[in-house]
Design a protein around this motif. Structure first.
Motif, PDB file in Angstrom:
ATOM      1  N   GLU B  44       0.835  -1.211   0.000  1.00 45.64           N
ATOM      2  CA  GLU B  44       0.000   0.000   0.000  1.00 45.64           C
ATOM      3  C   GLU B  44       0.869   1.260   0.000  1.00 45.64           C
ATOM      4  O   GLU B  44       0.522   2.275  -0.619  1.00 45.64           O
ATOM      5  N   LEU B  45       1.998   1.190   0.681  1.00 43.69           N
ATOM      6  CA  LEU B  45       2.934   2.322   0.682  1.00 43.69           C
ATOM      7  C   LEU B  45       3.528   2.525  -0.717  1.00 43.69           C
ATOM      8  O   LEU B  45       3.620   3.651  -1.218  1.00 43.69           O
ATOM      9  N   ALA B  46       3.884   1.435  -1.363  1.00 50.34           N
ATOM     10  CA  ALA B  46       4.465   1.531  -2.716  1.00 50.34           C
ATOM     11  C   ALA B  46       3.469   2.125  -3.704  1.00 50.34           C
ATOM     12  O   ALA B  46       3.852   2.873  -4.613  1.00 50.34           O
ATOM     13  N   GLU B  47       2.196   1.811  -3.523  1.00 47.92           N
ATOM     14  CA  GLU B  47       1.171   2.324  -4.451  1.00 47.92           C
ATOM     15  C   GLU B  47       1.129   3.850  -4.462  1.00 47.92           C
ATOM     16  O   GLU B  47       0.786   4.458  -5.479  1.00 47.92           O
ATOM     17  N   ILE B  48       1.465   4.461  -3.329  1.00 47.56           N
ATOM     18  CA  ILE B  48       1.461   5.929  -3.270  1.00 47.56           C
ATOM     19  C   ILE B  48       2.480   6.499  -4.253  1.00 47.56           C
ATOM     20  O   ILE B  48       2.264   7.542  -4.861  1.00 47.56           O
TER      21      ILE B  48
ATOM     22  N   ASN D  33       8.272   2.675 -12.367  1.00 51.54           N
ATOM     23  CA  ASN D  33       6.846   2.764 -12.038  1.00 51.54           C
ATOM     24  C   ASN D  33       6.213   1.374 -12.028  1.00 51.54           C
ATOM     25  O   ASN D  33       5.439   1.025 -11.122  1.00 51.54           O
ATOM     26  N   LEU D  34       6.525   0.575 -13.027  1.00 53.02           N
ATOM     27  CA  LEU D  34       5.958  -0.774 -13.095  1.00 53.02           C
ATOM     28  C   LEU D  34       6.462  -1.639 -11.943  1.00 53.02           C
ATOM     29  O   LEU D  34       5.723  -2.469 -11.403  1.00 53.02           O
ATOM     30  N   MET D  35       7.716  -1.426 -11.563  1.00 50.37           N
ATOM     31  CA  MET D  35       8.266  -2.172 -10.422  1.00 50.37           C
ATOM     32  C   MET D  35       7.460  -1.858  -9.161  1.00 50.37           C
ATOM     33  O   MET D  35       7.076  -2.761  -8.404  1.00 50.37           O
ATOM     34  N   LEU D  36       7.194  -0.585  -8.914  1.00 53.13           N
ATOM     35  CA  LEU D  36       6.429  -0.198  -7.724  1.00 53.13           C
ATOM     36  C   LEU D  36       4.987  -0.690  -7.806  1.00 53.13           C
ATOM     37  O   LEU D  36       4.403  -1.107  -6.800  1.00 53.13           O
ATOM     38  N   ALA D  37       4.417  -0.664  -9.003  1.00 60.08           N
ATOM     39  CA  ALA D  37       3.048  -1.168  -9.177  1.00 60.08           C
ATOM     40  C   ALA D  37       3.006  -2.672  -8.921  1.00 60.08           C
ATOM     41  O   ALA D  37       2.051  -3.193  -8.328  1.00 60.08           O
ATOM     42  N   LEU D  38       4.051  -3.375  -9.347  1.00 59.58           N
ATOM     43  CA  LEU D  38       4.156  -4.807  -9.071  1.00 59.58           C
ATOM     44  C   LEU D  38       4.179  -5.058  -7.563  1.00 59.58           C
ATOM     45  O   LEU D  38       3.495  -5.957  -7.052  1.00 59.58           O
TER      46      LEU D  38
END
Lengths: 110, 110, 110, 110
Positions: B44-48, D33-38
């Motif tokens: 959830e933190l990464a989604e930010i 960005n894709l890494m964080l979305a993953l």
């Protein structure tokens, strides 16, 4: 320390800042870099538990080598979480207090 | 607080323990459960940060709604990390001190 | 392969099953163990990107050693994701088709 | 499909590319960005397992609502992993083949 302090990480924050300053690492410590580094350390922490059953996981203290590893990975996660809070301007104690209060409303005690 | 304390999370630990006691959650708080819950909060933190460029990520404080969200997710990660340390018997302050010392050897200051 | 197949991972599934069978690893491949192992590999993948700026991340192919590392970590994440789907009974192709259809409703094309 | 194909995700890759094209999302789909979305999706997947014991985790199929959720989260992780491979130029089938061969050397069958 005030009586109602939840977490006081000022010493750690100062130590991590000094560590970064001395090594010219501040330019690397952007929020997204620290977020990814946090994920890396969480992955290393998860690896400790991946093949353990619940009993073995609960008795990690009895295995000195594994327990030493666990302490290091927990510390690494704590370091990047603290740094991420620092560079984004989040006060850990205030954030913890506000979230605990919100959780108490979301999950009322029976 | 001793002068050289890095992190004092006793207040948070006591508050989290009380929270779990009142809701009969201790039986859920096994190391592996807490580890997976920590991963959930890190997600959830990464989604930010996932669709933000570095500039926007560095200015999260200027966006009150997003900053409030960031504070909450950082708190949630901190809660599960603290609980995981508690149930596995890791002292955060000692673990942080030992790992910082180890890091200072691994990455000597120039 | 049917015309509308999104993903056919039968060969990989069979290879991973044979790999586990030959090493007597099936008893370790519970859903929660595989989930934690997946997190470990995602952490290793994240580490590749943690100190890179967006330009460097987009040019990983130009760095043979790093690109080789990237390929390996992507493969490791894929392996555990495929195994997790196998042991929980999820068909990747069907799951992908259904989720794509759901996403198309959630995010309608302009 | 060649006989020795491990994974063929060309259909999924094309569908995800079309999805991004139609919504003008390619500019958001940088590797980091894709890494964080993953990571965000892996967190959602972990949440499914966080409070389950091993028995309940192995019987997720018996719970239609939870199994539907599991399928969606596995699909989401697969989507971002596939996209990350696409934008970094990694061929999933080749990467899987090379890593399986490397693993067979690292962990020889008895």
């Amino acid at each position: 320390m005030k009586d109602d302090t939840l977490i006081d990480a000022r010493g750690l924050g100062a130590a991590l800042q000094r560590f970064a300053d001395e090594r010219d690492w501040n330019r690397h410590h952007t929020p997204r870099n620290l977020m990814l580094a946090l994920v890396g350390e969480v992955g290393e922490l998860a690896e400790i538990f991946q093949w353990l059953d619940d009993d073995a996981a609960a008795r990690l203290r009895d295995d000195p080598a594994r327990f030493a590893h666990l302490r290091e990975e927990i510390a690494d996660v704590l370091f990047y979480l603290t740094r991420l809070a620092m560079v984004t301007g989040v006060d850990l104690d205030e954030a913890a207090r506000d979230k605990l209060a919100k959780n108490a409303i979301k999950y009322p005690a029976p």
